[in-house]
Design an enzyme around this catalytic site. Structure first.
Site, PDB file in Angstrom:
ATOM      1  N   TYR A  33       0.797  -1.168   0.027  1.00 23.78           N
ATOM      2  CA  TYR A  33      -0.032  -0.100   0.095  1.00 23.78           C
ATOM      3  C   TYR A  33       0.956   1.359   0.024  1.00 23.78           C
ATOM      4  CZ  TYR A  33       1.040   1.095   4.938  1.00 23.78           C
ATOM      5  OH  TYR A  33       1.579   1.613   6.083  1.00 23.78           O
ATOM      6  N   ARG A  52       8.195   3.995  -4.990  1.00 23.18           N
ATOM      7  CA  ARG A  52       8.201   2.951  -3.561  1.00 23.18           C
ATOM      8  C   ARG A  52       7.097   1.845  -4.148  1.00 23.18           C
ATOM      9  NH1 ARG A  52       7.622   4.975   2.454  1.00 23.18           N
ATOM     10  NH2 ARG A  52       5.534   5.485   1.624  1.00 23.18           N
ATOM     11  N   LYS A 151       6.680  -1.900   1.821  1.00 24.67           N
ATOM     12  CA  LYS A 151       5.392  -1.375   2.608  1.00 24.67           C
ATOM     13  C   LYS A 151       4.280  -2.168   2.425  1.00 24.67           C
ATOM     14  CE  LYS A 151       3.239   3.024   3.022  1.00 24.67           C
ATOM     15  NZ  LYS A 151       3.656   3.261   4.375  1.00 24.67           N
ATOM     16  N   GLU A 183      12.114   2.315  14.474  1.00 29.87           N
ATOM     17  CA  GLU A 183      11.360   3.359  13.714  1.00 29.87           C
ATOM     18  C   GLU A 183       9.895   3.532  14.684  1.00 29.87           C
ATOM     19  OE1 GLU A 183      10.317   2.356   9.767  1.00 29.87           O
ATOM     20  OE2 GLU A 183       9.843   0.222   9.969  1.00 29.87           O
TER      21      GLU A 183
END
Length: 287
Positions: A33, A52, A151, A183
């Site tokens: 996504y 990306r 992702k 992160e």
């Protein structure tokens, strides 16, 4: 008026959009996504998100079902149809819906991918009150798989992290592995010492944030020093400032980690300046 969404080539009222129970995004989290921010009806960092997306699909052996121009057209059409001034466009591509559940990937020649896009309206996101006060985070162990650079929709543990933070009266969680911060649950993490910005280097351990790339570029252009390396929670607690970046929060100051105030306990000048620069430059480049 019902929100209009995009599903496999059609624009539909959201209540009419249906996906098969055998879709691998639903059964296997076999999907990727992207979320592109919308500011003043325009898309920010669109090219970065498409690049990306293409990388994520390649890493999972999936094709790009739409061209860059087709994706742009769908994004713009959804923003227009839903009258989105500020907010975002969510895009999800799955490996599709074979006739039954199986761990083996379906044949892409006979199982078309599922493509879904929808908008989320968030009026005034550029002027979020949290940017003035900063957010509080807790630290948690990073228990995710080791391809965080892709992702995917495997977001259960980040969601659990958000809930852990909420239960602790905080806003988010920074994940820690081998004593170092990887992160945030849905963002990249940074600390600031003097004029130096420190953030973890790119690898399979973190998502290669589109906002991260833009912010670091703007920081260097503004003569700020950037050091890409891992840091610990203790180092973060002793820093002058801390902040996060993401497509939905832009640059957001962090003022407390595990109960310890960062710097003065208020948003610092570096994070404030980077947020200002990012929003200004993103608006100029938005399409």
């Amino acid at each position: 008026m019902s929100r209009i969404v995009y599903l496999n080539g059609d624009y539909l009222p959201e209540e009419e959009a249906k996906v098969s129970i055998f879709d691998r995004g639903f059964l296997m989290a076999d999907a990727v996504y992207e979320v592109t921010a919308v500011l003043d009806r325009k898309l920010t960092d669109f090219e970065g998100h498409v690049a990306r997306l293409d990388r994520s699909l390649n890493e999972l052996g999936m094709a790009m079902p739409l061209t860059r121009d087709e994706l742009l057209e769908v994004h713009r059409e959804l923003v227009k149809r839903n009258d989105v001034v500020d907010g975002g466009v969510y895009l999800q591509i799955t490996r599709g819906a074979p006739s039954d559940r199986d761990f083996v990937f379906p044949d892409p020649e006979t199982t078309p991918q599922t493509v879904v896009l929808f908008t989320q309206s968030k009026p005034g996101i550029a002027n979020s009150p949290a940017a003035k006060t900063g957010i509080k985070v807790i630290s948690i162990e990073d228990l995710r798989w080791h391809r965080r650079d892709i992702k995917t929709v495997q977001l259960l543990y980040p969601s659990m992290g958000k809930m852990m933070a909420k239960a602790a009266g905080c806003d988010d969680a920074w994940m820690v592995e081998d004593g170092k911060v990887t992160e945030g649950t849905s963002n990249n993490a940074y600390i600031v010492n003097g004029n130096k910005i420190i953030t973890r280097e790119l690898s399979h351990d973190i998502l290669h944030g589109i906002t991260r790339a833009a912010v670091l570029r703007y920081a260097r252009e503004a003569q700020m020093e950037v050091e890409e390396r891992a840091f610990s929670i203790a180092e973060a607690q002793a820093a002058d400032e801390a902040f996060i970046t993401s497509a939905s929060t832009f640059v957001m100051p962090v003022v407390e980690i595990d109960g310890a105030k960062i710097g003065t306990g208020t948003p610092g000048p570096v994070a404030a300046r980077l947020r200002e620069i990012y929003l200004d430059e993103s608006m100029k480049a938005a399409i």
